[in-house]
Each structure stands twice: as C-alpha cells, then as structure tokens.
Scaffold this motif. Structure first.
Motif, PDB file in Angstrom:
ATOM      1  N   ASP A 194     -21.940 -16.902  29.092  1.00 20.26           N
ATOM      2  CA  ASP A 194     -20.650 -17.405  28.610  1.00 20.26           C
ATOM      3  C   ASP A 194     -19.686 -17.605  29.779  1.00 20.26           C
ATOM      4  O   ASP A 194     -19.651 -16.800  30.716  1.00 20.26           O
ATOM      5  CB  ASP A 194     -20.007 -16.398  27.636  1.00 20.26           C
ATOM      6  N   PRO A 235     -18.032  -9.020  21.772  1.00 18.25           N
ATOM      7  CA  PRO A 235     -18.136  -9.099  23.221  1.00 18.25           C
ATOM      8  C   PRO A 235     -18.656 -10.458  23.676  1.00 18.25           C
ATOM      9  O   PRO A 235     -19.322 -11.163  22.923  1.00 18.25           O
ATOM     10  CB  PRO A 235     -19.133  -7.989  23.572  1.00 18.25           C
ATOM     11  N   ALA A 236     -18.335 -10.816  24.929  1.00 17.85           N
ATOM     12  CA  ALA A 236     -18.821 -12.081  25.490  1.00 17.85           C
ATOM     13  C   ALA A 236     -20.329 -11.990  25.699  1.00 17.85           C
ATOM     14  O   ALA A 236     -20.851 -10.931  26.049  1.00 17.85           O
ATOM     15  CB  ALA A 236     -18.119 -12.348  26.809  1.00 17.85           C
ATOM     16  N   ALA A 237     -21.006 -13.111  25.498  1.00 17.83           N
ATOM     17  CA  ALA A 237     -22.465 -13.129  25.651  1.00 17.83           C
ATOM     18  C   ALA A 237     -22.850 -13.603  27.042  1.00 17.83           C
ATOM     19  O   ALA A 237     -22.061 -14.241  27.745  1.00 17.83           O
ATOM     20  CB  ALA A 237     -23.069 -14.053  24.602  1.00 17.83           C
TER      21      ALA A 237
END
Lengths: 185, 124
Positions: free
Chosen positions: A181, A176-178
C-alpha cells in the motif's frame, strides 16, 4: 471451552496467517512457495544453512519466528543483485524474517492482536537440523520453491486473557495498511 | 544536476532495492543506516530534496528522526516512510509530524518512484 482448548484453537488459526504471510511475501520476491503437509522433515541436508530468529511480544502472547533455508536459497531472494558475503546474506535473510513477522503482525492487527517485534538475529551453520517441537504451541511449516526448501517456525506462549478476535474487513475505517500500500498525505 | 534523495534503512537489502529503483529514475542516492546517521547525512547534504525512511531501526527510529528533522528547522522537507508497519496509530503519528507518505514493505518500485517524483516536483 477450556483455556487450553481456546489457546490451541487460537494457535491453529494463527498458523493459517503464518502460511498465508509466508506464501505472499516470497511470491512478492519472485519465489512462489508450495506449503508441504505437516510432518515434513526439517532437514536442509548437507551444505551451508542460514537461520534467522526474531522474537515478539503482545498482550498475553509472546514467542518467536524462525526462518530457515539453505544459503543458496537465501542468495536468490534479491534478483538482479549478487548476494555473496556473510554480511549480505545475514542482512537479506534477517530482513525477510522481519518482513514475514511484520506481515503476520499486520494480519493479526485485523484480529485485535497487537504485536511488538524484536530485532532479527541470523546465524549460519552446516547440516542444520532443528528439532521438532514437542509442545502444543510451536509448529514448523515446510515449503518447496524453485530455489529449494524453506522452513518457517512460529512459536507462541499464551497467557490467560489472550483473545483472537474476528477478522476486520479491509474496508474497516481503522484497518491496518496492507503490504504494498502507498498512502499519500 | 540530479535530485538527491536520502534513503534511511538499517537493511542493506532495502537500501539497495530503493537505490536501484530511484537511480534508474534519475535520482542520486545518499544512504543512511539509522535515524541518527540520517541526521548527520542530512546536515552534510542540505540539498537533499526528499527522505525515504524506515520506521524500526536501532539507535534512532524513523519517527524520532522525523521529530528531529521538524525540530531542526526543516518543516517542509518531504519524508516518505517505508516500513513493515501498518498500524494506524503509527501512521497517524507520522502524518501529524508532517510525513508525506507511508508505504508498507515489500514495496512496488514503480509506486515509490511515482511518489518521489510527485513530491520532489511539488517541492521544487
């Protein structure tokens, strides 16, 4: 290992994510937190308090997160903007509980746990003192900050079949995107 | 005349943060509190050059808003999603609907401004 032991271990492991997510989120808003040892009193003392509660559910797990602090603490979370009215405090603190649970959700995604979040509800009160949970899967975390003390409670109820996977590395293709980001398409 | 950006979020705090960053960079902000409100604001402000949009909102989500915008004949309007969500499936869905960017909250103002400048310049 018994089911209860497995759930207790999963819950303990999730608490590490709760503490990590809390410190990272508030740090991003210029409010460094230090985690206090378990057993710290959940007592805001005299004065106005604010609590935001947000539920969640996932596969074989459900529960809620509670964020609790003084009104003064909440008002200082948006540097440079005066946050004064009930509506502004409610919005601000509710958004923080949403971002906090969202951050925990993103960390748990890396462990194959998918959570759906509810909408936060925020309430005000004087001399708020919430009871210490007696069950095994509910814990308060207390943090000190330059703006005062803030409390985070994470409740979880597990059903048979719940599995907390090993953490995927950030480099995994489907990670998953942090937070923070930016992806451009 | 400065470029208009529609900022869609049910949180006043987020709208203020985004508005402050983009206003300082010279953009004019139009605010909407959810996807349905955003469709109305977009109809009233057709010159809006870009949309910054949350995903989870009451009445109409950001993904539903995106679907409606594409269906309503604005295929090229740049939309940047700004959300707590980091789920790859949601990101892919937004991308398939033509979103130009995805930012996970809390955002860094300088990154948002850079993305908005780049996208509005490309669309001009």
């Amino acid at each position: 290992m018994s089911v209860n032991t497995a759930f207790a271990e999963a819950f303990a492991s999730i608490q590490l994510h709760v503490v990590k997510a809390s410190t990272e989120l508030f740090e991003a808003y210029d409010t460094p937190l230090s985690h206090l040892q378990d057993g710290a009193s959940i007592d805001l003392g005299a004065g106005d308090g604010v609590a935001s509660i947000i539920g969640y559910a996932g596969s074989n797990i459900r529960g809620a997160l509670v964020l609790l602090a003084s009104r003064e603490f909440a008002a200082k979370l948006q540097p440079g903007i005066d946050v004064v009215s009930d509506a502004e405090i409610r919005d601000l603190f509710g958004e923080f509980s949403n971002m906090l649970l969202g951050r925990i959700k993103n960390q748990l995604l890396r462990r194959s746990v998918v959570l759906m979040l509810a909408t936060p509800t925020t309430l005000f009160g004087k001399e708020l003192r919430l009871p210490t949970p007696t069950g095994g899967t509910s814990t308060w975390h207390a943090f000190d900050s330059p703006h005062g003390r803030v409390f985070v409670r994470f409740d979880a109820t597990f059903d048979p079949g719940f599995v907390l996977g090993d953490e995927e590395p950030d480099s995994a293709e489907d990670a998953p995107a942090a937070e923070g980001d930016l992806m451009m398409f | 005349m400065s470029t208009k950006v529609l900022v869609v979020d049910d949180s006043l705090m987020v709208r203020q943060q985004v508005g402050r960053a983009l206003t300082a960079a010279g953009f004019t902000i139009v605010e909407a509190v959810d996807g349905a409100d955003a469709l109305e604001k977009l109809a009233a402000t057709p010159e809006a050059a870009l949309v910054v949009c949350d995903v989870n909102m009451p009445r109409m989500s950001g993904i539903e808003f995106l679907e409606n915008v594409r269906r309503d004949g604005r295929p090229a309007l740049p939309v940047v999603m700004l959300t707590t969500e980091g789920q790859p499936e949601l990101i892919q869905k937004a991308k398939a609907l033509g979103a130009k960017g995805w930012i996970v909250k809390p955002f860094k103002p300088e990154l948002l401004v850079a993305a908005v400048k780049k996208l509005t310049a490309a669309a001009a």
